[in-house]
Design an enzyme around this catalytic site. Sequence first.
Site, PDB file in Angstrom:
ATOM      1  CG  ASN A 166      17.627  60.549  23.970  1.00 14.68           C
ATOM      2  OD1 ASN A 166      17.769  61.857  23.447  1.00 14.68           O
ATOM      3  ND2 ASN A 166      16.878  59.530  23.224  1.00 14.68           N
ATOM      4  CG  PHE A 167      15.444  63.279  26.305  1.00 10.36           C
ATOM      5  CD1 PHE A 167      14.543  63.860  25.440  1.00 10.36           C
ATOM      6  CD2 PHE A 167      15.310  62.013  26.690  1.00 10.36           C
ATOM      7  CE1 PHE A 167      13.436  63.158  24.922  1.00 10.36           C
ATOM      8  CE2 PHE A 167      14.095  61.230  26.024  1.00 10.36           C
ATOM      9  CZ  PHE A 167      13.276  61.752  25.122  1.00 10.36           C
ATOM     10  CG  LEU A 168      23.366  67.368  26.735  1.00  8.28           C
ATOM     11  CD1 LEU A 168      23.552  67.764  28.118  1.00  8.28           C
ATOM     12  CD2 LEU A 168      24.597  67.145  26.046  1.00  8.28           C
ATOM     13  CB  CYS A 169      17.785  69.805  27.018  1.00 10.74           C
ATOM     14  SG  CYS A 169      17.255  71.533  26.546  1.00 10.74           S
ATOM     15  CB  ILE A 170      22.267  73.610  28.373  1.00 10.06           C
ATOM     16  CG1 ILE A 170      22.942  72.476  29.048  1.00 10.06           C
ATOM     17  CG2 ILE A 170      22.561  75.042  29.046  1.00 10.06           C
ATOM     18  CD1 ILE A 170      24.409  72.626  28.753  1.00 10.06           C
ATOM     19  CG  ASN A 176      27.871  78.942  23.274  1.00  6.05           C
ATOM     20  OD1 ASN A 176      28.053  77.693  22.927  1.00  6.05           O
ATOM     21  ND2 ASN A 176      27.183  79.698  22.848  1.00  6.05           N
ATOM     22  CE  LYS A 177      26.089  81.795  30.480  1.00  3.92           C
ATOM     23  NZ  LYS A 177      26.854  82.898  29.861  1.00  3.92           N
ATOM     24  NE  ARG A 178      33.938  74.091  27.449  1.00  7.02           N
ATOM     25  CZ  ARG A 178      34.261  73.402  26.316  1.00  7.02           C
ATOM     26  NH1 ARG A 178      34.068  74.097  25.099  1.00  7.02           N
ATOM     27  NH2 ARG A 178      34.930  72.319  26.289  1.00  7.02           N
ATOM     28  CG  LEU A 179      25.494  73.304  32.417  1.00 10.10           C
ATOM     29  CD1 LEU A 179      26.069  73.019  34.100  1.00 10.10           C
ATOM     30  CD2 LEU A 179      24.277  73.933  32.799  1.00 10.10           C
ATOM     31  CB  ALA A 180      27.140  70.383  27.458  1.00  9.89           C
ATOM     32  CB  THR A 202      22.081  59.255  18.087  1.00 13.02           C
ATOM     33  OG1 THR A 202      20.973  59.696  18.821  1.00 13.02           O
ATOM     34  CG2 THR A 202      22.251  57.992  17.735  1.00 13.02           C
ATOM     35  CG  LEU A 459      13.594  56.416  22.022  1.00 13.90           C
ATOM     36  CD1 LEU A 459      12.636  56.809  23.267  1.00 13.90           C
ATOM     37  CD2 LEU A 459      12.816  55.797  20.889  1.00 13.90           C
TER      38      LEU A 459
END
Length: 459
Positions: A166-170, A176-180, A202, A459
């Site tokens: 959860n809480f994946l955030c950049i 859009n720099k492929r950090l995810a 989710t 959540l």
Amino acid sequence: MSDPNKKSIEDLLKMLALGESLTPSQEKQMKDYKFWKTQPVPSLDETITKEGPIDVLKTPEDVPSEPLPLIKEFEWCNIDIQNNEQLDELYKLLYDNYVEDTDATFRFKYSHEFFKWALMPPNWQQDWHTGVRVKETGKLVAFIAATPVTIKLNKSGTVIDCVEINFLCIHKKLRNKRLAPIMIKEITRRVNKQNIWQALYTGGSILPTPLATCRYQHRPINWSKLHDVGFSHLPANQTKAGMLAHYALPNKTNIQGLREMEEKDVKDVLKLLTEYQERFDIVQLFTEEEFKHWLLGNADANANNANNAKTKTNSFGDKLNSNVIKTYVVENSEGKITDFFSYYLLPFTVLENTHHDELGIAYLFYYATDAEGDRYKPRLNDLINDALITSKQYNVDVFNCLTSQDNTYFLKNCKFGSGDGFLNYYLFNYKTFPMSGGIDKQTKLVIDDETSGVGVVLL
Ligand code: MYA
């Protein structure tokens, strides 16, 4: 007349879903998912004939001990949720970057207590609260979290120790720099190191491949405030007074024996939920300790609220009432717990509105009843109606849920309406048979009075 520039509840719900459904022409094909096509997830067009893990060949010893390399300006860090300064940094990152709100009119109002509840369940791990900082300034620019969770797939009886992501955030400037993909691979490495190989998550975006898709549902509690802040418009041929009357709720709950859940109820309520959950395909299993955390709140965080005037104690002097999670049980005249419901509170900050600075939002969490047969549907309706009534005292303006669990049995009677937002459920490194999620696959309309298959609440 409705103001076309105002946000509708549908827009609000779409935002809550953190994504939008794609029209067929926008849909990506498997080959277009440069990252996801390399991961152990089912393909988009795959027909699942057998449930089970996808990649089974690794052991923790096969997993690298060193973090993935980042470009030289950045470094990995762990966020210490018990440290208020670091919590504030996380808050700021999410406040400014988690939710796409083009008008900047509202933001999630995360509290320290909410983070502690969401990120510190029993057996939480410090290095699963993974951040990325700019080396030179120390600024936090990205985050991803894993929390331990045990899943059961009821059709096969399989129990899986996994994590919830959860809480994946950049930060917006690093998009859009492929950090995810790097964040996801690094959290996978850290989780795999602990001999855990599956994850539940989710999202609003379509990725390969949802095991279910649910639709957001909303129930106005304070219609006039929702109208004031621009979330609800006045439908044609309706008056404000008519809308208020339609959504009006009494101040007193209806079910006899309804009371706030206390620590002494944990065992009985867990048993009730465990039996109730047999009706779903995918459910969460809890230890008593975990159940206490998720249904009564984080003990440490609650203790920090001791100075809060709203904090109540029970007759034994125990501190009750997390400000985040609210749970009520029904105790019958023989002292048996027959039903329970719970919901969590995560308000919005409303910006640039002269009348209101906050919008109260409740999200339905777990519930159960021992009512069966003809009594089942009316009982669920009574329970949720009482949940709506109790939520008024916590300044809730809109009560949300999904078409998950058995929610389609009460949505209509309890005056929930469908939003535009959809939430997709995913399992990493595991194939499951698809579940309906409570909506028709083609029309996306709610299927009344049919179980969704999805018993787990994220959540
Ligand atoms: S869901 C909440 C997600 N967060 C937000 O929506 C907040 C606002 N948005 C952002 O911060 C960024 O846009 C994010 C993407 C960080 C979402 N889940 O770096 P990129 C794929 C998974 O250039 P950015 C939540 O927290 C995308 O398809 N993948 O993109 C659960 C593409 O891959 P591919 C996603 O926009 C998270 C690649 O990333 C998501 O700068 C569960 C592009 O990377 C998404 N929500 O950053 C994570 N969005 O080329 C998976 C985009 O293949 C966990 N992408 O199309 C998996 C299990 C891991 C643990 C396993 C343990 C066993």
